[in-house]
Write a protein that holds these residues in place. Structure first.
Motif, mmCIF file in Angstrom:
data_model
loop_
_atom_site.group_PDB
_atom_site.id
_atom_site.type_symbol
_atom_site.label_atom_id
_atom_site.label_comp_id
_atom_site.label_asym_id
_atom_site.label_seq_id
_atom_site.Cartn_x
_atom_site.Cartn_y
_atom_site.Cartn_z
ATOM 1 N N SER A 91 0.829 -1.197 0.000
ATOM 2 C CA SER A 91 0.000 0.000 0.000
ATOM 3 C C SER A 91 0.868 1.254 0.000
ATOM 4 O O SER A 91 2.082 1.202 0.270
ATOM 5 N N SER B 190 -3.643 -1.360 -7.898
ATOM 6 C CA SER B 190 -4.987 -1.579 -7.363
ATOM 7 C C SER B 190 -5.387 -0.408 -6.469
ATOM 8 O O SER B 190 -4.609 0.046 -5.629
ATOM 9 N N GLN B 191 -6.610 0.093 -6.632
ATOM 10 C CA GLN B 191 -7.038 1.276 -5.886
ATOM 11 C C GLN B 191 -7.073 1.049 -4.384
ATOM 12 O O GLN B 191 -6.823 1.978 -3.598
ATOM 13 N N ASP B 192 -7.351 -0.175 -3.960
ATOM 14 C CA ASP B 192 -7.419 -0.408 -2.517
ATOM 15 C C ASP B 192 -6.050 -0.422 -1.854
ATOM 16 O O ASP B 192 -5.951 -0.550 -0.625
ATOM 17 N N TRP C 140 -3.849 4.600 0.278
ATOM 18 C CA TRP C 140 -4.436 5.189 1.478
ATOM 19 C C TRP C 140 -4.423 6.706 1.271
ATOM 20 O O TRP C 140 -3.386 7.347 1.435
ATOM 21 N N LYS D 160 -12.818 11.048 -4.031
ATOM 22 C CA LYS D 160 -13.841 10.005 -3.866
ATOM 23 C C LYS D 160 -14.595 9.739 -5.172
ATOM 24 O O LYS D 160 -14.987 8.608 -5.460
ATOM 25 N N GLY E 10 -12.168 3.654 -5.112
ATOM 26 C CA GLY E 10 -11.555 2.505 -4.454
ATOM 27 C C GLY E 10 -10.461 2.868 -3.468
ATOM 28 O O GLY E 10 -9.998 2.018 -2.697
ATOM 29 N N PHE E 11 -10.017 4.138 -3.468
ATOM 30 C CA PHE E 11 -8.990 4.556 -2.515
ATOM 31 C C PHE E 11 -9.532 4.441 -1.089
ATOM 32 O O PHE E 11 -10.695 4.774 -0.828
ATOM 33 N N LEU E 12 -8.683 3.995 -0.152
ATOM 34 C CA LEU E 12 -9.062 3.976 1.258
ATOM 35 C C LEU E 12 -8.840 5.366 1.823
ATOM 36 O O LEU E 12 -7.732 5.908 1.758
#
Length: 519
Positions: A346, A372-374, A377, A388, A393-395
């Motif tokens: 991440s 990957s967007q997840d 952070w 957003k 997919g961003f945390l």
């Protein structure tokens, strides 16, 4: 006479009073005052040294702030620690000498030079405390946290110290002639003893637990800055070996809008970690928006690390690593994204110029990388709503609990001193704390149940299989009560032994006096 002026007594007297001859009692002025002053300065110096060691977790910030003022990189914090340790050792040594003098019935003739040094030491400690209170207030909470980690050991140390000192206290008690003096001596000692014996009632440590939470995950702060130049590809590559969960960095945009990694910002932002003085000697005070990406790539971002040795760790590096460090350049955000994508790691970062244009370019750079967007952070708050929409997919990580609650967030990223350990334990959110470098602090937060920590020392924390200490509450109660009872038995034994010895001396003196009276 020979026994009184033996070699041991003579040397002890020479060190303490700078006089090889025994001073007369009538010449001792304010002896009790100077002994009390010595005791006070000793306690303060030990306390200040404790504060310095506890605050070492933030020593890099102190050095960095000094650099912004003086433009010279020196490990100022280590100098402070060395001076504090010398002062504390000096005071403690002379306090021990004082107690030995009292035990041997030697006059406490402290030399004027030692008195001057004690006054200077007290002034330095007071200035240090004032300076911390004015410029570094948050560190007082760090001291509070450290007491949660060390209070059980401080209690045991205080019990042992009082047990040892009781021998001198009882000597003074039996030597005192007035009843008021005897009551004062024994009263003060018993009051201190009771406070120390019962102090565990006030101890509230998260490491006194029955079940240990999972180990916090590690977030690499600017990579592995102890092992390689911060915010370089070498630094982040080194941190990968720590089995970490995320990279932490700082993103700025060049004049031609290329996101790159650099912590320092504003004027002189390149002076600490690059050779800008050599390559662009007339542009030292320029900001990031004045440099193109091609110009930034002409700078060396690793030679400073070898020269300044900011963490005193260069000697532990191999010659290959030293050579690699000297070749480091300022990396782009895209380079770090590719590394994170390769290792499924991440990424969390601060965006220096947090405007809409910079947010848009940064987000587009991330999305184009294919990561990957997840794994992202997102921390910058100003353009959170825009992000957003562009990258759902961003945390979303928040830098304070109020903003997180308003937007119903679940991820929090704050300084370790921003939350109490009880708040961490009772929180239902994912909490990442920064910057945690020391084992004792990591152990404490581990016991408190923190999710992850941002650290400069992932190479040290990764090898910890459990906190430095943790105990079940009932086990600690057994240790506490046992230590107090054993100490109390020893103290009572010393009291009666001293009394018996004193009575025998009194009887012998009486037997010698009676024949003389008969004559």
């Amino acid at each position: 006479m020979q026994s009184r002026d033996g070699i041991f007594r003579t040397c002890l007297r020479g060190i303490y009073s700078c006089s090889w001859k025994r001073s007369r009692e009538s010449k001792q002025n304010c002896v009790c005052c100077w002994f009390s002053f010595l005791s006070l300065v000793t306690l303060l110096s030990l306390g200040w040294m404790y504060i310095c060691f506890v605050a070492y977790n933030e020593h890099d910030n102190v050095n960095w702030k000094a650099f912004t003022t003086l433009s010279v990189w020196v490990n100022w914090y280590m100098i402070v620690i060395i001076l504090s340790a010398v002062l504390a050792s000096y005071c403690l040594l002379f306090l021990v000498f004082s107690l030995v003098h009292i035990s041997l019935k030697e006059p406490l003739a402290l030399h004027w030079l030692h008195k001057v040094l004690l006054v200077v030491g007290l002034v330095l400690i007071v200035l240090g405390i004032i300076g911390m209170s004015l410029s570094w207030k948050e560190e007082w909470f760090t001291i509070y946290l450290s007491l949660q980690a060390t209070s059980p050991f401080l209690h045991l140390g205080a019990v042992v110290a009082l047990t040892i000192i009781s021998w001198v206290v009882f000597q003074s008690y039996y030597r005192a002639r007035r009843c008021v003096s005897k009551v004062s001596i024994i009263g003060v000692f018993m009051a201190v003893l009771i406070m120390v014996f019962l102090s565990p009632l006030l101890i509230c440590s998260p490491c006194l637990i029955d079940t240990l939470p999972p180990k916090p995950k590690l977030v690499a702060h600017r990579g592995a800055p102890v092992l390689a130049p911060e915010n370089t590809i070498m630094s982040f590559s080194k941190s990968v070996q720590c089995n970490l969960t995320a990279f932490e960095t700082d993103v700025q945009l060049s004049k031609d809008k290329v996101p790159f990694l650099m912590h320092d910002h504003g004027e002189k932002f390149l002076q600490r970690t690059t050779n800008i003085d050599v390559v662009f000697p007339n542009r030292t005070y320029n900001s990031s928006s004045n440099f193109t990406w091609e110009e930034l790539q002409r700078l060396n971002a690793g030679e400073w690390f070898i020269k300044t040795n900011p963490f005193w760790s260069v000697s532990s590096l191999s010659e290959k690593d030293k050579a690699l460090a000297r070749e480091q350049k300022i990396p782009s955000l895209d380079q770090l994204l590719q590394l994170a994508k390769e290792h499924n790691t991440s990424l969390i970062f601060d965006l220096v110029n947090n405007n809409e244009d910079d947010c848009n370019i940064t987000v587009m750079t991330i999305l184009k990388s294919g990561i990957s967007q997840d794994l992202i952070w997102w921390l910058p708050p100003q353009c959170r709503q825009y992000v957003k929409k562009q990258a759902p997919g961003f945390l979303q990580f928040y830098s304070n609990t109020s903003s997180m609650k308003i937007e119903y967030g679940q991820f929090l990223n704050v300084k370790y001193s921003a939350l109490r350990t009880k708040e961490i334990r009772n929180s239902n959110t994912t909490v990442n704390l920064w910057v945690v470098n020391e084992r004792w602090l990591f152990s404490l937060l581990w016991c408190a149940g923190v999710s992850s920590v941002t650290t400069n020392t992932c190479h040290i924390l990764k090898d910890m299989s459990q906190p430095d200490w943790h105990l079940a509450p009932h086990v600690y109660r057994i240790i506490w009560i046992t230590a107090d009872v054993v100490s109390l038995l020893v103290i009572f034994t010393l009291f009666f032994v001293q009394g018996k010895a004193r009575n025998q001396i009194f009887v012998l003196e009486s037997e010698r006096t009676v024949p003389l009276l008969n004559l």
